[in-house]
Design an enzyme around this catalytic site. Structure first.
Site, PDB file in Angstrom:
ATOM      1  N   GLU A  23     -14.569 -39.959  -4.013  1.00 32.32           N
ATOM      2  CA  GLU A  23     -14.482 -40.801  -2.818  1.00 32.32           C
ATOM      3  C   GLU A  23     -15.688 -40.637  -1.890  1.00 32.32           C
ATOM      4  O   GLU A  23     -16.186 -41.623  -1.352  1.00 32.32           O
ATOM      5  CB  GLU A  23     -13.207 -40.439  -2.031  1.00 32.32           C
ATOM      6  CG  GLU A  23     -13.190 -41.071  -0.649  1.00 32.32           C
ATOM      7  CD  GLU A  23     -11.883 -40.928   0.090  1.00 32.32           C
ATOM      8  OE1 GLU A  23     -10.994 -40.192  -0.363  1.00 32.32           O
ATOM      9  OE2 GLU A  23     -11.762 -41.573   1.146  1.00 32.32           O
ATOM     10  N   LYS A  82       2.977 -40.475  -1.068  1.00 31.82           N
ATOM     11  CA  LYS A  82       3.982 -41.538  -1.196  1.00 31.82           C
ATOM     12  C   LYS A  82       4.509 -41.619  -2.636  1.00 31.82           C
ATOM     13  O   LYS A  82       5.690 -41.907  -2.849  1.00 31.82           O
ATOM     14  CB  LYS A  82       3.414 -42.867  -0.688  1.00 31.82           C
ATOM     15  CG  LYS A  82       3.425 -42.878   0.857  1.00 31.82           C
ATOM     16  CD  LYS A  82       3.123 -44.217   1.438  1.00 31.82           C
ATOM     17  CE  LYS A  82       1.695 -44.440   1.790  1.00 31.82           C
ATOM     18  NZ  LYS A  82       1.191 -43.536   2.849  1.00 31.82           N
ATOM     19  N   ASP A 117     -13.034 -32.276   2.763  1.00 35.80           N
ATOM     20  CA  ASP A 117     -13.246 -33.377   1.808  1.00 35.80           C
ATOM     21  C   ASP A 117     -14.546 -33.135   1.033  1.00 35.80           C
ATOM     22  O   ASP A 117     -14.605 -33.323  -0.188  1.00 35.80           O
ATOM     23  CB  ASP A 117     -13.371 -34.733   2.535  1.00 35.80           C
ATOM     24  CG  ASP A 117     -12.146 -35.118   3.345  1.00 35.80           C
ATOM     25  OD1 ASP A 117     -11.503 -36.110   3.001  1.00 35.80           O
ATOM     26  OD2 ASP A 117     -11.819 -34.412   4.324  1.00 35.80           O
ATOM     27  N   ASP A 126      -6.564 -36.407   0.120  1.00 42.04           N
ATOM     28  CA  ASP A 126      -5.881 -37.648   0.465  1.00 42.04           C
ATOM     29  C   ASP A 126      -4.986 -37.334   1.671  1.00 42.04           C
ATOM     30  O   ASP A 126      -4.254 -36.344   1.666  1.00 42.04           O
ATOM     31  CB  ASP A 126      -5.043 -38.105  -0.738  1.00 42.04           C
ATOM     32  CG  ASP A 126      -4.350 -39.435  -0.492  1.00 42.04           C
ATOM     33  OD1 ASP A 126      -5.014 -40.375  -0.008  1.00 42.04           O
ATOM     34  OD2 ASP A 126      -3.144 -39.526  -0.780  1.00 42.04           O
ATOM     35  N   GLY A 169      -0.924 -40.708   3.193  1.00 41.97           N
ATOM     36  CA  GLY A 169      -1.423 -40.380   1.862  1.00 41.97           C
ATOM     37  C   GLY A 169      -0.788 -41.197   0.750  1.00 41.97           C
ATOM     38  O   GLY A 169       0.420 -41.423   0.743  1.00 41.97           O
ATOM     39  N   HIS A 177      -2.271 -46.713   8.961  1.00 41.16           N
ATOM     40  CA  HIS A 177      -3.124 -47.875   8.657  1.00 41.16           C
ATOM     41  C   HIS A 177      -2.281 -49.154   8.599  1.00 41.16           C
ATOM     42  O   HIS A 177      -2.431 -49.967   7.691  1.00 41.16           O
ATOM     43  CB  HIS A 177      -3.867 -47.685   7.332  1.00 41.16           C
ATOM     44  CG  HIS A 177      -4.813 -46.524   7.318  1.00 41.16           C
ATOM     45  ND1 HIS A 177      -4.506 -45.322   6.734  1.00 41.16           N
ATOM     46  CD2 HIS A 177      -6.056 -46.387   7.836  1.00 41.16           C
ATOM     47  CE1 HIS A 177      -5.524 -44.484   6.884  1.00 41.16           C
ATOM     48  NE2 HIS A 177      -6.476 -45.109   7.542  1.00 41.16           N
ATOM     49  N   ASP A 224      -7.353 -43.233  -4.890  1.00 38.84           N
ATOM     50  CA  ASP A 224      -6.034 -42.985  -4.291  1.00 38.84           C
ATOM     51  C   ASP A 224      -4.922 -43.212  -5.303  1.00 38.84           C
ATOM     52  O   ASP A 224      -3.863 -42.595  -5.218  1.00 38.84           O
ATOM     53  CB  ASP A 224      -5.783 -43.957  -3.122  1.00 38.84           C
ATOM     54  CG  ASP A 224      -6.621 -43.631  -1.907  1.00 38.84           C
ATOM     55  OD1 ASP A 224      -6.552 -42.484  -1.445  1.00 38.84           O
ATOM     56  OD2 ASP A 224      -7.343 -44.529  -1.424  1.00 38.84           O
ATOM     57  N   ASP A 248     -10.051 -38.055  -5.509  1.00 37.93           N
ATOM     58  CA  ASP A 248      -9.849 -38.074  -4.054  1.00 37.93           C
ATOM     59  C   ASP A 248      -9.664 -36.619  -3.647  1.00 37.93           C
ATOM     60  O   ASP A 248      -8.593 -36.041  -3.852  1.00 37.93           O
ATOM     61  CB  ASP A 248      -8.609 -38.908  -3.690  1.00 37.93           C
ATOM     62  CG  ASP A 248      -8.471 -39.074  -2.178  1.00 37.93           C
ATOM     63  OD1 ASP A 248      -9.101 -38.290  -1.443  1.00 37.93           O
ATOM     64  OD2 ASP A 248      -7.732 -39.977  -1.755  1.00 37.93           O
ATOM     65  N   THR A 273      -6.510 -37.516   4.960  1.00 41.97           N
ATOM     66  CA  THR A 273      -7.444 -36.852   5.888  1.00 41.97           C
ATOM     67  C   THR A 273      -7.045 -37.076   7.347  1.00 41.97           C
ATOM     68  O   THR A 273      -7.154 -36.183   8.182  1.00 41.97           O
ATOM     69  CB  THR A 273      -8.883 -37.363   5.653  1.00 41.97           C
ATOM     70  OG1 THR A 273      -9.220 -37.095   4.297  1.00 41.97           O
ATOM     71  CG2 THR A 273      -9.883 -36.665   6.544  1.00 41.97           C
ATOM     72  N   THR A 284       2.490 -46.795   4.911  1.00 39.80           N
ATOM     73  CA  THR A 284       1.511 -46.060   5.723  1.00 39.80           C
ATOM     74  C   THR A 284       2.066 -45.689   7.103  1.00 39.80           C
ATOM     75  O   THR A 284       2.921 -46.390   7.645  1.00 39.80           O
ATOM     76  CB  THR A 284       0.237 -46.917   5.893  1.00 39.80           C
ATOM     77  OG1 THR A 284      -0.741 -46.176   6.604  1.00 39.80           O
ATOM     78  CG2 THR A 284       0.515 -48.221   6.620  1.00 39.80           C
TER      79      THR A 284
END
Ligand code: AMP
Ligand code: MG
Ligand code: MG
Length: 335
Positions: free
Chosen positions: A74, A252, A51, A120, A248, A226, A275, A117, A122, A223
């Protein structure tokens, strides 16, 4: 036409090129096995060496060639000198084969905002690294799944990883680049890995084959790492025929434009402007839409707050169906 191409096209051409360099960094750090993981706000919000290096590469390269552009990345990095070998000066020639939409020909460098980002997904990247490390450990009977299974699971996770660069003008996401560093891994050793998707509003999107979910099947992507009660309640309210849980935001949107999902539904404040900016531009360039869960657009001006507090709802078609299904309790939770 004479003279240099308009700045929007030159910026997309540079973003395309540096996203490939960033993708190569993401692969190299994975193969080194030394991820240098740092927890940001917690165990579900990670940063790795990939990153950090990818962001340095993208931001330093773009600001060197477009010094008047506002670039927002980010990762919070110290402003140390960026290594010379991280700077990219390439421009993808295929961008210059296309004509800049009239609406953007006179846009000035200082009017553009770039959202970056650098990696994305991670969470999935770190999980894949752990699985690949396990593959190298001796297989004591019944202590772990067999190596082939672990390897397949790791590759599946790596598909979730993308590099995202979004370009905004007057608050609107107008162009975007998505690099998917591990694309083509299923072709095995010797395959050239990675691909780059890009798009500009009014011009279209390229680097993939546009497909729609057949018929009127509702396949909802959301997700995998999350989730919470509100996220699940909102997905259920769509009455999906199928739910695809992948990592990510970039990945998506790829599910939507490649006909693997009909809606991306995320009723939670975790996603940020970096994102969604690039992916939104690509989705919109092929006729799709990305809004918050209420159906309102996000603004990508340089001074907006980073968090997409009212969630994400993205579709290629039938956006109104999905916004109309969001339950009042979810709307209230995400004011
Ligand atoms: P996901 O769909 O969970 O892979 O998330 C998409 C993007 O939003 C990734 O960049 C995540 O890091 C970010 N994100 C979503 N939810 C959260 C959260 N609760 N905390 C931190 N980042 C999040
Ligand atoms: Mg992200
Ligand atoms: Mg990231």
């Amino acid at each position: 036409m004479s003279g240099a191409p308009p700045v929007v096209m030159r910026l997309v051409a540079s973003a395309y090129s540096v996203s490939e360099k960033a993708g190569a960094i993401v692969r190299k750090v994975l193969h080194s096995g030394e991820l240098g993981i740092v927890e940001k706000t917690g165990a579900n919000d990670l940063q790795t060496l990939a990153d950090r290096l990818a962001q340095q590469s993208i931001c330093a390269s773009l600001s060197k060639h477009f010094p008047k552009i506002t670039i927002i990345g980010e990762e919070d990095l110290t402003s140390e000198e960026v290594r010379e070998d991280l700077i990219d000066s390439g421009q993808a020639e295929e961008i210059f084969q296309k004509t800049c939409p009239a609406e953007f020909t006179d846009v000035k460098e200082e009017e553009l905002v770039v959202w970056v980002d650098p990696l994305d997904g991670t969470k999935e990247y770190t999980e894949a690294s752990k699985l690949l490390h396990l593959c190298t450990q001796p297989q004591v009977p019944l202590k772990r799944p067999d190596t082939a299974q672990l390897h397949t699971a790791a590759l599946w996770l790596l598909d979730n990883v993308t590099v995202l660069i979004g370009i905004a003008h007057r608050g609107r996401a107008i162009a975007g680049v998505i690099n998917q560093p591990f694309y083509n891994h299923q072709l095995g050793a010797g395959a050239v890995l990675g691909r780059t998707l890009w798009g500009v509003l009014g011009l279209g999107a390229f680097g993939f084959e546009l497909k729609e979910v057949p018929g009127d099947r509702r396949i909802v992507t959301t997700t995998r790492s999350h989730s919470n009660k509100v996220v699940v309640a909102c997905v259920d309210a769509m009455e999906p025929h199928e739910v695809v849980r992948v990592g990510g935001a970039g990945n998506k949107i790829i599910q939507l434009i490649e006909g693997k999902a009909s809606a991306y539904v995320f009723a939670s404040p975790g996603c940020k402007k970096w994102d969604t900016c690039g992916p939104e531009a690509i989705l919109q360039a092929v006729g799709g839409k990305l809004t918050d869960i209420h159906g309102n657009s996000y603004c990508y001006d340089a001074d907006v707050k980073h968090m997409n507090s009212a969630g994400v709802l993205a579709t290629l078609r039938n956006h109104e169906y999905y916004t109309s299904r969001v339950p009042p309790s979810v709307l209230q939770a995400l004011m």
